[in-house]
Design a protein around this motif. Sequence first.
Motif, PDB file in Angstrom:
ATOM      1  N   MET A   1       4.399  73.506  40.068  1.00 41.93           N
ATOM      2  CA  MET A   1       5.842  73.196  40.020  1.00 41.93           C
ATOM      3  C   MET A   1       6.127  72.892  41.457  1.00 41.93           C
ATOM      4  N   LEU A   2       4.892  72.381  41.822  1.00 44.03           N
ATOM      5  CA  LEU A   2       5.593  71.472  43.547  1.00 44.03           C
ATOM      6  C   LEU A   2       5.500  69.763  43.082  1.00 44.03           C
ATOM      7  N   LEU A   3       4.564  69.446  42.008  1.00 43.30           N
ATOM      8  CA  LEU A   3       5.065  68.328  41.929  1.00 43.30           C
ATOM      9  C   LEU A   3       5.813  68.001  40.957  1.00 43.30           C
ATOM     10  N   ILE A   4       6.616  69.703  40.543  1.00 42.74           N
ATOM     11  CA  ILE A   4       8.087  69.081  39.458  1.00 42.74           C
ATOM     12  C   ILE A   4       9.456  68.682  40.842  1.00 42.74           C
ATOM     13  N   ALA A   5       8.789  69.654  41.938  1.00 44.01           N
ATOM     14  CA  ALA A   5      10.361  69.592  42.736  1.00 44.01           C
ATOM     15  C   ALA A   5      10.004  68.781  44.298  1.00 44.01           C
ATOM     16  N   LEU A   6       8.719  67.901  44.088  1.00 43.47           N
ATOM     17  CA  LEU A   6       8.770  67.283  45.050  1.00 43.47           C
ATOM     18  C   LEU A   6       8.317  66.038  45.155  1.00 43.47           C
ATOM     19  N   ILE A   7       8.199  65.075  43.339  1.00 43.58           N
ATOM     20  CA  ILE A   7       8.870  63.865  43.240  1.00 43.58           C
ATOM     21  C   ILE A   7       9.577  63.390  43.555  1.00 43.58           C
ATOM     22  N   PRO A   8      10.843  64.110  42.119  1.00 45.64           N
ATOM     23  CA  PRO A   8      11.835  63.491  43.221  1.00 45.64           C
ATOM     24  C   PRO A   8      12.582  63.304  44.508  1.00 45.64           C
ATOM     25  N   LEU A   9      12.348  64.446  45.145  1.00 44.05           N
ATOM     26  CA  LEU A   9      12.338  64.443  46.360  1.00 44.05           C
ATOM     27  C   LEU A   9      11.895  63.482  47.015  1.00 44.05           C
ATOM     28  N   ILE A  10      10.550  63.169  47.180  1.00 42.33           N
ATOM     29  CA  ILE A  10      10.005  61.927  48.081  1.00 42.33           C
ATOM     30  C   ILE A  10      10.137  60.278  47.069  1.00 42.33           C
ATOM     31  N   PHE A  11      10.115  60.770  45.899  1.00 46.97           N
ATOM     32  CA  PHE A  11      10.824  59.059  45.958  1.00 46.97           C
ATOM     33  C   PHE A  11      12.149  58.699  46.503  1.00 46.97           C
ATOM     34  N   THR A  12      13.179  59.953  46.336  1.00 45.07           N
ATOM     35  CA  THR A  12      14.572  59.393  46.503  1.00 45.07           C
ATOM     36  C   THR A  12      14.540  59.198  48.565  1.00 45.07           C
ATOM     37  N   SER A  13      13.556  59.889  49.324  1.00 46.73           N
ATOM     38  CA  SER A  13      13.374  60.077  50.574  1.00 46.73           C
ATOM     39  C   SER A  13      12.659  58.421  50.508  1.00 46.73           C
ATOM     40  N   TYR A  14      11.554  57.664  50.374  1.00 47.34           N
ATOM     41  CA  TYR A  14      11.290  56.897  49.953  1.00 47.34           C
ATOM     42  C   TYR A  14      12.159  56.022  50.331  1.00 47.34           C
ATOM     43  N   ARG A  15      12.938  56.159  48.649  1.00 51.72           N
ATOM     44  CA  ARG A  15      13.845  54.675  48.402  1.00 51.72           C
ATOM     45  C   ARG A  15      14.785  54.897  49.922  1.00 51.72           C
ATOM     46  N   ASN A  16      15.204  55.831  50.730  1.00 50.08           N
ATOM     47  CA  ASN A  16      16.486  55.861  51.522  1.00 50.08           C
ATOM     48  C   ASN A  16      16.239  54.768  52.220  1.00 50.08           C
ATOM     49  N   ILE A  17      14.336  55.702  53.150  1.00 48.55           N
ATOM     50  CA  ILE A  17      13.901  54.718  54.034  1.00 48.55           C
ATOM     51  C   ILE A  17      13.653  53.051  53.875  1.00 48.55           C
ATOM     52  N   ILE A  18      13.534  52.915  52.477  1.00 49.58           N
ATOM     53  CA  ILE A  18      13.328  51.678  52.068  1.00 49.58           C
ATOM     54  C   ILE A  18      14.371  50.633  52.343  1.00 49.58           C
ATOM     55  N   GLN A  19      15.367  51.130  52.057  1.00 48.76           N
ATOM     56  CA  GLN A  19      16.685  51.094  52.263  1.00 48.76           C
ATOM     57  C   GLN A  19      17.775  50.741  53.583  1.00 48.76           C
ATOM     58  N   THR A  20      16.891  52.006  54.116  1.00 52.06           N
ATOM     59  CA  THR A  20      18.065  51.979  55.495  1.00 52.06           C
ATOM     60  C   THR A  20      16.931  50.510  56.707  1.00 52.06           C
ATOM     61  N   ARG A  21      15.559  50.840  56.314  1.00 53.56           N
ATOM     62  CA  ARG A  21      14.216  50.009  56.669  1.00 53.56           C
ATOM     63  C   ARG A  21      15.176  48.036  56.907  1.00 53.56           C
ATOM     64  N   GLN A  22      15.486  48.618  55.121  1.00 52.47           N
ATOM     65  CA  GLN A  22      15.736  46.462  55.221  1.00 52.47           C
ATOM     66  C   GLN A  22      16.890  45.960  55.847  1.00 52.47           C
ATOM     67  N   ALA A  23      17.766  47.827  55.665  1.00 51.33           N
ATOM     68  CA  ALA A  23      19.218  47.529  56.130  1.00 51.33           C
ATOM     69  C   ALA A  23      19.406  47.343  57.788  1.00 51.33           C
ATOM     70  N   LEU A  24      18.484  47.694  58.335  1.00 49.68           N
ATOM     71  CA  LEU A  24      17.755  47.781  59.965  1.00 49.68           C
ATOM     72  C   LEU A  24      17.601  46.347  60.197  1.00 49.68           C
ATOM     73  N   ILE A  25      16.617  45.068  59.351  1.00 53.89           N
ATOM     74  CA  ILE A  25      15.777  44.617  59.455  1.00 53.89           C
ATOM     75  C   ILE A  25      17.549  43.308  59.579  1.00 53.89           C
ATOM     76  N   ASN A  26      17.758  43.267  58.309  1.00 59.39           N
ATOM     77  CA  ASN A  26      19.029  42.586  58.059  1.00 59.39           C
ATOM     78  C   ASN A  26      20.291  42.451  59.460  1.00 59.39           C
ATOM     79  N   GLY A  27      19.964  43.715  59.780  1.00 60.40           N
ATOM     80  CA  GLY A  27      21.131  43.814  61.161  1.00 60.40           C
ATOM     81  C   GLY A  27      20.360  42.731  61.887  1.00 60.40           C
ATOM     82  N   ALA A  28      19.287  43.367  62.162  1.00 64.13           N
ATOM     83  CA  ALA A  28      18.241  42.867  63.385  1.00 64.13           C
ATOM     84  C   ALA A  28      18.756  41.682  63.391  1.00 64.13           C
ATOM     85  N   GLU A  29      18.284  41.115  62.754  1.00 69.49           N
ATOM     86  CA  GLU A  29      18.332  39.333  62.200  1.00 69.49           C
ATOM     87  C   GLU A  29      20.095  38.915  62.460  1.00 69.49           C
ATOM     88  N   ILE A  30      20.639  39.412  62.293  1.00 70.87           N
ATOM     89  CA  ILE A  30      21.586  39.155  62.564  1.00 70.87           C
ATOM     90  C   ILE A  30      22.128  38.993  63.998  1.00 70.87           C
TER      91      ILE A  30
END
Length: 774
Positions: A30-59
């Motif tokens: 049950m933990l795997l069923i509940a946490l895998i989507p949550l962790i995947f979504t959080s990881y994706r948001n972190i990656i997108q935020t990091r890339q956006a901040l890097i792009n902003g920093a570059e500009i």
Amino acid sequence: MTQSKSAQQQNTTGRKNNRATLQTRLVRFMLLIALIPLIFTSYRNIIQTRQALINGAEISLRSGATQTANSLDAFIEETLNSVQTEAQFADFSTYLEMDPSLRAGSPDQAHATDLLNKLARKDTEYIISYALIDASGNVLLDTAASVSQANESREAYFPQVRFSERPFVTAVTYANDTTTIIHFASKVLNENGNYVGILRIKYNSAILQSVITESIGPSSDAAVLLLDQLNIRMADTRYPDLVLKSIIPLELPDYLLAVDTKRFSNLPREEQATNYTDFDLALDSASTQPFFRAEISPDTPGDDSIAVAFLETQPWTVAYSRPTSIFLADVQRQINTNILFVILTILAVAILATLIARTFTSPIIALAKVADTISQGDFNARAKVGTSDEIGSLASAFNSMTDQLQSTLLGLEERIHERTADLQKNTLQLETIADVAREIAIIRDMSTLLNVSANLIRERLKYYHVGIFLVDQSGEYAILRAASSVGAEEMLAINYKLKVGQKGLIGSVTKTGQAHIALDFDTDSVHFENPYLPETRSEITLPLRSRSLTIGALDIQANIVNAFGERDIQTLQILADQLSAAIENAQLAQQVEVTMRELTNANRMQTKQAWQSTVNKKDFLGFEYDGLQVSPVPHNLPIDLLKKLESGKPIVVKQDNKQPGDDGEQNTLMVPLMLLNQVIGVIGLEQEDPDHIWTVEEIAIAQAAANRAALTLENSRLLEESQQRATREQAISQISAKIGAGTEIEAILKTAIRELGAQIGGAQITVEIGSDDE
């Protein structure tokens, strides 16, 4: 019982572990069923935020670098234009055109000096001095000194300005050990446009740092480096003390150029560099990749994010940087928030999953307790069927299985008891086979072998009767040669035998060579009653085989019905085969002994005859050594003494010496010369002391000498006999050769007579040839 309890405890522990494991697995699932989507979504948001901040920093960094470069370009361009304009003031050109001898104290000098001072006061913080330089590089007027005798023709700006139409700015150089400067200079032309001198402004290099600071703002966390074409720092907003230090140690030609132009003090290259190799490599490709990460701060751990811009007025580079951790702080905060959210979610899901898992596992736990009770021996325990779902069906099936198991175990115990008895019987039989094989392996006498075997088999296996039959040489009868039972003596006394092939197990087995069992004499058709063994109820007879022949049979009888089984045939046949091998070995041993006795007797007789013939040909058969010489003695040993010596052992003879002139007794050690147990001679050792006792060592030495002498005598006799045979063969060969050389009958006969007469002396030789009628 201890092992059984231990096994039950292990099984109980295993079931408890399985029960805990099942609940844990449900929670984990049950933990795997509940946490895998949550962790995947959080990881994706972190990656997108990091890339956006890097792009902003570059500009942001590239914009800051460009803005700083533009500010520096504006300052340089403005200052160059200003110095070019100021160089056209008439007071400067007039003063420079004056005769050098008239300049001192002249009004033109006063006007020029006053103008220079006014220009110097434009920026009292960074302008070090204004100066007028004549065409040869001599400093005529300088606001930093009342009278100057310096010559700046070797300064970097002088040749650049003299031979150029545009004003010139130098890179940052050392004015002294503590002050770094930058020069702005422009030509001074007269009314005819001719070069008469140079107007030079000496700025403190901090002016560049000031321009950069004004561009980025005083509260900015950015660090800006201004680098010349050799990647030497001309400004560093974060570490000003690193000004005029290169990014990495320069190559030797560049280092010498930097020293010559005063951009380096005269110190080793390594002491004037910061060794940022990654930063230097990134600068080499900055024209195509102006944004990168590298380490440029010696005291700040971690990489900086850097954007590069190039000045348009000078071949200089602006490196605009910020610590990566600063603009990625939002990412770290988001990560921390996500981690906290995930932990809270895990706790909530774990609690919910535990409650759900207990709901499902409680009936299974109850069923496991019943199974544990049954495993401890209580087969009356039954599971409660409280629901009609799958778990209820499982409980019903478990109760049904327990009923079947209870009935099966009752029958299994009986079968185990029977199998145990069979195994004990087979073990006893195998042990008996081993013991019998060990006992009979060393027996060579046939009668002893058979009797010992029969007694051992009966005593160890507790049978009613054991008999061993051997087939006679004609193969007609199987004769009882050994037996062990109450009627054994009577059967052996009458020479009990059965005809091969007739009715009865013995006759059948010796005929076919196949084992046979009679489990019940009342119903078996092959068996016939033996009056000497009235209590027999079952019987097994096994063939005794030698190679492919049946030489007899091993007969075993019991006084109970069904005493033997099919497995007994395999086990007891091994015993019969061992007995057959022992019988064959005993027979072979007897044959070998008989053959050896015959060969020994023949050799002894042949040796005796050969030595008798040799003795008859000799004149002297004995020799004596008296300490001085060897002399022959007569052969006069008594017959009774020779018979004593035939045993092969030395004897001591004491007798009166009856030779004239000698007194006392003879003390003689007589040692026989033995050859193939035959006495061929005697060695006698006489001792002057009649009371001398021959020691064991003396007797051993004498025996050894006698043995060597006997062998040597025999070798000598054989050599002499071989030589005589060789001489005889040679003579025959010569006679044959000469006879064979003739071609006429008369010549052949004469040759034969002559040669025979030459070889056999004193003989009259006659050769006669007659017709068939004669």
